[in-house]
Design a protein around this motif. Sequence first.
Motif, short mmCIF file in Angstrom:
data_model
loop_
_atom_site.label_atom_id
_atom_site.label_comp_id
_atom_site.label_asym_id
_atom_site.label_seq_id
_atom_site.Cartn_x
_atom_site.Cartn_y
_atom_site.Cartn_z
N LYS A 35 71.54 27.76 29.60
CA LYS A 35 71.73 26.55 28.82
C LYS A 35 71.62 26.87 27.33
O LYS A 35 71.17 27.97 26.93
CB LYS A 35 70.71 25.49 29.22
CG LYS A 35 69.27 25.87 28.98
CD LYS A 35 68.33 24.80 29.53
CE LYS A 35 66.86 25.20 29.31
NZ LYS A 35 65.93 24.18 29.86
N ASN A 36 72.02 25.95 26.48
CA ASN A 36 71.92 26.14 25.04
C ASN A 36 70.47 26.42 24.67
O ASN A 36 69.55 25.71 25.10
CB ASN A 36 72.42 24.90 24.30
CG ASN A 36 73.91 24.70 24.48
OD1 ASN A 36 74.65 25.66 24.69
ND2 ASN A 36 74.37 23.46 24.42
N LYS A 40 71.37 33.47 24.73
CA LYS A 40 72.63 34.19 24.98
C LYS A 40 73.22 34.75 23.69
O LYS A 40 73.58 35.93 23.62
CB LYS A 40 73.65 33.25 25.65
CG LYS A 40 73.19 32.63 26.95
CD LYS A 40 74.30 31.86 27.65
CE LYS A 40 74.90 30.75 26.80
NZ LYS A 40 73.91 29.70 26.45
N GLU A 158 80.90 32.18 24.49
CA GLU A 158 81.42 30.82 24.75
C GLU A 158 82.91 30.70 24.38
O GLU A 158 83.30 29.84 23.60
CB GLU A 158 80.60 29.78 23.97
CG GLU A 158 79.13 29.73 24.33
CD GLU A 158 78.83 28.85 25.53
OE1 GLU A 158 79.78 28.30 26.12
OE2 GLU A 158 77.64 28.71 25.87
N SER A 188 79.86 34.83 27.76
CA SER A 188 78.74 33.90 27.92
C SER A 188 79.24 32.48 28.13
O SER A 188 80.33 32.11 27.70
CB SER A 188 77.82 33.94 26.69
OG SER A 188 78.40 33.21 25.62
N HIS A 190 77.43 28.24 29.18
CA HIS A 190 76.34 27.42 29.70
C HIS A 190 76.79 26.63 30.93
O HIS A 190 76.06 25.78 31.43
CB HIS A 190 75.82 26.45 28.61
CG HIS A 190 76.86 25.51 28.09
ND1 HIS A 190 77.79 25.86 27.13
CD2 HIS A 190 77.13 24.22 28.42
CE1 HIS A 190 78.58 24.82 26.89
NE2 HIS A 190 78.20 23.82 27.65
N ASP A 206 66.83 32.28 30.82
CA ASP A 206 66.13 31.00 30.70
C ASP A 206 64.96 31.20 29.75
O ASP A 206 64.07 32.02 30.02
CB ASP A 206 65.63 30.53 32.07
CG ASP A 206 64.98 29.15 32.01
OD1 ASP A 206 65.35 28.36 31.12
OD2 ASP A 206 64.10 28.87 32.84
#
Length: 226
Positions: A35-36, A40, A158, A188, A190, A206
């Motif tokens: 997640k953001n 990453k 992303e 990467s 999310h 995480d």
Amino acid sequence: MLRAKSITHKYSDFVALDSVSMEIKPGEIVGLLGKNGAGKSTLMRVLTGFMQPTEGEVYFEGSKLQDNNKIIQANIGYLPENNILYDEMSVIDYLKFVSEIRGVPKSKRMKLISDAIMKTGVQKKLCSFIFELSKGYRQRVGVAQALIHDPKLLILDEPTNGLDPTQVLQIRDLIRELKTANTAVLVSSHILNEVEALCDRIIMLDLGKKTVDVAMDDFIVTGKLK
């Protein structure tokens, strides 16, 4: 190809990465999922040599990144999450500019630019100014600049973020085509479905810690291991 050993990175008292180890082998697409705020982008900056870790080491083909930064960066292509382009330049002028600052030899420059153009499908936009491009084409140009020096490893942060469904499918197809027996891709996201659709292996972060590193065939939609 690339191996990270016990990478820790701190921003003042905040631990963005906590003793992360990982490996990327030729011929695979590895998905970095989290997640953001999971760490990453920080990890990708460390792996590309744009950021020094607080602790730990990165090796590329056996050479320590901290000792051979420029040489190793010549073999890594990087698309950051915030795809920074020069809006006032045309696509072709921008790619020529990037090839120059990347140190691509003049004898190879036109061929590598042409290869990057063909692989990313931006032929029809070469004379367009970058500010005129759609989000999808901007991402394609971002991937093209990452390819311009014929790297062995592509690191894409992303790459489908903010794209419409059609553009997402196009970028996914492009990434699949970029993998060869001698090259690798680290991408990467999310979004679990994104890495499931693309990747051979998944690494999950995480709160800066690696929680999963497994082949995609051993991973199910819930995110739990078989």
